[in-house]
Structures are given as structure tokens and as C-alpha cells.
Design a protein around this motif. Structure first.
Motif, PDB file in Angstrom:
ATOM      1  N   MET A   1       0.836  -1.036  -0.167  1.00  0.00           N
ATOM      2  CA  MET A   1       0.077  -0.027   0.031  1.00  0.00           C
ATOM      3  C   MET A   1       0.907   1.205   0.030  1.00  0.00           C
ATOM      4  N   GLN A   2       2.068   0.964   0.727  1.00  0.00           N
ATOM      5  CA  GLN A   2       2.891   2.164   0.551  1.00  0.00           C
ATOM      6  C   GLN A   2       3.202   2.790  -0.919  1.00  0.00           C
ATOM      7  N   ASN A   3       3.463   1.897  -1.733  1.00  0.00           N
ATOM      8  CA  ASN A   3       3.792   2.367  -3.139  1.00  0.00           C
ATOM      9  C   ASN A   3       2.760   3.223  -3.551  1.00  0.00           C
ATOM     10  N   GLU A   4       1.312   2.791  -3.591  1.00  0.00           N
ATOM     11  CA  GLU A   4      -0.184   3.699  -3.774  1.00  0.00           C
ATOM     12  C   GLU A   4       0.095   4.861  -3.290  1.00  0.00           C
TER      13      GLU A   4
ATOM     14  N   ASN B   1       2.520   6.779  -2.015  1.00  0.00           N
ATOM     15  CA  ASN B   1       3.566   7.533  -2.421  1.00  0.00           C
ATOM     16  C   ASN B   1       3.276   7.882  -3.916  1.00  0.00           C
ATOM     17  N   GLN B   2       2.758   7.093  -4.529  1.00  0.00           N
ATOM     18  CA  GLN B   2       2.351   7.642  -6.185  1.00  0.00           C
ATOM     19  C   GLN B   2       1.117   8.407  -5.966  1.00  0.00           C
ATOM     20  N   ALA B   3       0.238   8.401  -5.026  1.00  0.00           N
ATOM     21  CA  ALA B   3      -0.944   9.318  -4.884  1.00  0.00           C
ATOM     22  C   ALA B   3      -0.422  10.840  -4.490  1.00  0.00           C
ATOM     23  N   VAL B   4       0.633  10.764  -3.463  1.00  0.00           N
ATOM     24  CA  VAL B   4       1.261  11.894  -3.175  1.00  0.00           C
ATOM     25  C   VAL B   4       1.986  12.577  -4.535  1.00  0.00           C
ATOM     26  N   LYS B   5       2.656  11.901  -5.168  1.00  0.00           N
ATOM     27  CA  LYS B   5       3.372  12.392  -6.259  1.00  0.00           C
ATOM     28  C   LYS B   5       2.637  13.039  -7.266  1.00  0.00           C
ATOM     29  N   VAL B   6       1.295  12.464  -7.502  1.00  0.00           N
ATOM     30  CA  VAL B   6       0.287  12.617  -8.540  1.00  0.00           C
ATOM     31  C   VAL B   6      -0.155  14.035  -8.178  1.00  0.00           C
ATOM     32  N   LEU B   7      -0.529  14.189  -7.039  1.00  0.00           N
ATOM     33  CA  LEU B   7      -1.136  15.326  -6.440  1.00  0.00           C
ATOM     34  C   LEU B   7      -0.347  16.461  -6.335  1.00  0.00           C
TER      35      LEU B   7
ATOM     36  N   SER C   1     -16.152  31.252   4.494  1.00  0.00           N
ATOM     37  CA  SER C   1     -15.953  30.047   5.640  1.00  0.00           C
ATOM     38  C   SER C   1     -15.632  28.770   4.627  1.00  0.00           C
ATOM     39  N   VAL C   2     -15.119  27.844   5.471  1.00  0.00           N
ATOM     40  CA  VAL C   2     -14.675  26.640   4.835  1.00  0.00           C
ATOM     41  C   VAL C   2     -14.869  25.395   5.838  1.00  0.00           C
ATOM     42  N   GLY C   3     -15.267  24.299   5.260  1.00  0.00           N
ATOM     43  CA  GLY C   3     -15.669  22.947   5.894  1.00  0.00           C
ATOM     44  C   GLY C   3     -14.234  22.377   5.878  1.00  0.00           C
ATOM     45  N   LEU C   4     -13.881  22.030   7.201  1.00  0.00           N
ATOM     46  CA  LEU C   4     -12.587  21.320   7.339  1.00  0.00           C
ATOM     47  C   LEU C   4     -13.032  19.870   7.959  1.00  0.00           C
ATOM     48  N   ARG C   5     -12.103  18.766   7.533  1.00  0.00           N
ATOM     49  CA  ARG C   5     -12.472  17.645   8.256  1.00  0.00           C
ATOM     50  C   ARG C   5     -11.188  16.714   8.221  1.00  0.00           C
ATOM     51  N   MET C   6     -10.769  16.173   9.388  1.00  0.00           N
ATOM     52  CA  MET C   6      -9.704  15.283   9.579  1.00  0.00           C
ATOM     53  C   MET C   6     -10.487  13.711   9.528  1.00  0.00           C
ATOM     54  N   SER C   7     -10.225  13.083   8.272  1.00  0.00           N
ATOM     55  CA  SER C   7     -10.661  11.646   8.227  1.00  0.00           C
ATOM     56  C   SER C   7      -9.865  10.579   9.034  1.00  0.00           C
ATOM     57  N   ASN C   8     -10.834   9.786   9.504  1.00  0.00           N
ATOM     58  CA  ASN C   8     -10.056   8.679  10.509  1.00  0.00           C
ATOM     59  C   ASN C   8      -9.822   7.388   9.515  1.00  0.00           C
ATOM     60  N   GLN C   9      -9.076   7.681   8.605  1.00  0.00           N
ATOM     61  CA  GLN C   9      -8.838   6.623   7.539  1.00  0.00           C
ATOM     62  C   GLN C   9      -7.166   6.955   7.468  1.00  0.00           C
ATOM     63  N   PRO C  10      -6.443   5.898   7.803  1.00  0.00           N
ATOM     64  CA  PRO C  10      -4.838   5.923   7.673  1.00  0.00           C
ATOM     65  C   PRO C  10      -4.517   6.284   6.305  1.00  0.00           C
ATOM     66  N   ILE C  11      -4.994   5.648   5.543  1.00  0.00           N
ATOM     67  CA  ILE C  11      -4.393   5.908   3.819  1.00  0.00           C
ATOM     68  C   ILE C  11      -4.859   7.528   3.585  1.00  0.00           C
ATOM     69  N   ALA C  12      -5.854   8.086   3.849  1.00  0.00           N
ATOM     70  CA  ALA C  12      -6.212   9.297   3.726  1.00  0.00           C
ATOM     71  C   ALA C  12      -5.379  10.366   4.529  1.00  0.00           C
ATOM     72  N   LEU C  13      -5.142  10.033   5.544  1.00  0.00           N
ATOM     73  CA  LEU C  13      -4.191  10.858   6.392  1.00  0.00           C
ATOM     74  C   LEU C  13      -2.818  10.854   5.867  1.00  0.00           C
TER      75      LEU C  13
END
Length: 195
Positions: A1-4, A6-12, A108-120
């Protein structure tokens, strides 16, 4: 999952758009500072530009970049008990901290900290908030599993991170820009406002 991840971070970081799991549903995101990417996200989702999108953060410090002030009340009654989790908190926007397109010309802005380790981990890797609407065309059903995802939407994004959705329910949204606070959407987190 770490590869995915890392790839997501790179793409973003390259201005791309990524579909990723959160605790509530699959989200579709880009860096909030990248106005061109946010506009493309709206185009992909067929969502009117004047509608705000939620911003997902990975820490309270990150949330503080985008808002004028987080009151002690909000910290004690909402952030401490419910973050990370399925609670979107609408707060007064810090002027100039986000492109207009993210907040729908609002203050205003709607903020959320997701309880999903991958998203975090993805958000932490990017180092700034990412947009967090559900990964669907505007007005269409929210996808709670990969199988429910619209195949046409998948073709339009730059990367997709697989994963499991725990809650399968939208986040609760609470507006803290007004007194008393108002629940805009009752979702996965049960909140009762005392009058």
C-alpha cells in the motif's frame, strides 16, 4: 500500500486528481492551493463552481492554516472528541488562504480530519489540505465501495488508491461560524446541540 500512497502524493503534487478511500466514502481530491486542479475537479464532477468543497486535513496545525481562529469551544466540544472522524466543521476562512473556487466565493470553509490512515498519510505527504468531496458525478450516488464507483469517472482522474470504507455514511456537517452552532447535515457522527 505504501507504493500506492507514494504515487498518490506524487500525482497530487504534480497537480493531478486522485480518488482515495476515506472513513466515510471514496473521495476525489487535489491540492487545495492548486486552482487549476480544483477547477478541473469541478469540471470532472460536473459540479457548479459556486458550490464549496470540503477540505481534508491531516492535523489541527494544518486546519489552522485555513481558518482565522479555532475557538476553545470548538476544540473541546468538537475536535477533541470527534477528530479524526466523520465530522466536517465549518469555520471562518482565513483571508487569502484558499483559492475562491474551493470555498465557492464564501467566507467560510468546511474542514475534516478523516479517520482513515491512507487518507491521512496522503494528506500528510502532500503537506497541505486536499479537497474531499465524494468520488461521484454531482447528484449521483456516493460510492462506498470500489464496485460502486462510476467507471466513466475513473477514466477522468489521474490515479486511484484502493481501500476499504468503514462507515459507509456521509460525515456530519456543523456550522460553527454562527451562534448557536447549526447542524447542516446529520451524518455518521451523532451530535446533539444543547440549546
Amino acid at each position: 500500500m505504501q507504493n500506492e500512497i507514494n504515487q498518490a502524493v506524487k500525482v497530487l503534487n504534480q497537480g493531478g486528481i486522485v480518488i482515495f478511500p476515506t472513513d466515510t466514502a471514496f473521495g476525489i481530491g487535489c491540492k487545495v492551493s492548486d486552482e487549476a486542479a480544483v477547477k478541473r475537479l469541478f469540471t470532472i464532477r460536473k459540479r457548479p463552481l459556486e458550490k464549496a468543497v470540503p477540505v481534508l486535513v491531516s492535523s489541527i496545525e494544518m486546519a489552522e492554516k485555513y481558518v482565522d481562529v479555532i475557538s476553545d469551544d470548538v476544540r473541546e466540544k468538537l475536535i477533541k472528541p470527534y477528530w479524526p472522524g466523520a465530522l466536517t466543521i465549518v469555520l471562518p476562512l482565513k483571508k487569502g488562504s484558499l483559492p475562491n473556487v474551493v470555498v465557492g466565493e464564501g467566507d467560510s470553509v468546511g474542514l475534516r480530519m478523516s479517520n482513515q490512515p491512507i487518507a491521512l498519510e496522503i494528506i500528510g505527504g502532500v503537506g497541505e489540505g486536499i479537497t474531499g468531496p465524494s468520488a461521484n458525478f454531482s447528484g449521483k450516488p456516493t460510492p462506498y465501495s470500489f464496485e460502486e464507483m462510476d467507471k466513466e469517472l475513473l477514466k477522468l482522474v489521474d490515479y486511484v488508491v484502493p481501500g476499504e470504507i468503514k462507515l459507509k455514511q456521509a460525515s456530519t456537517v456543523i456550522d460553527c461560524t454562527i451562534e448557536p452552532w447549526r447542524i447542516l447535515r446529520q451524518g455518521a457522527v451523532e451530535i446533539t446541540l444543547s440549546s
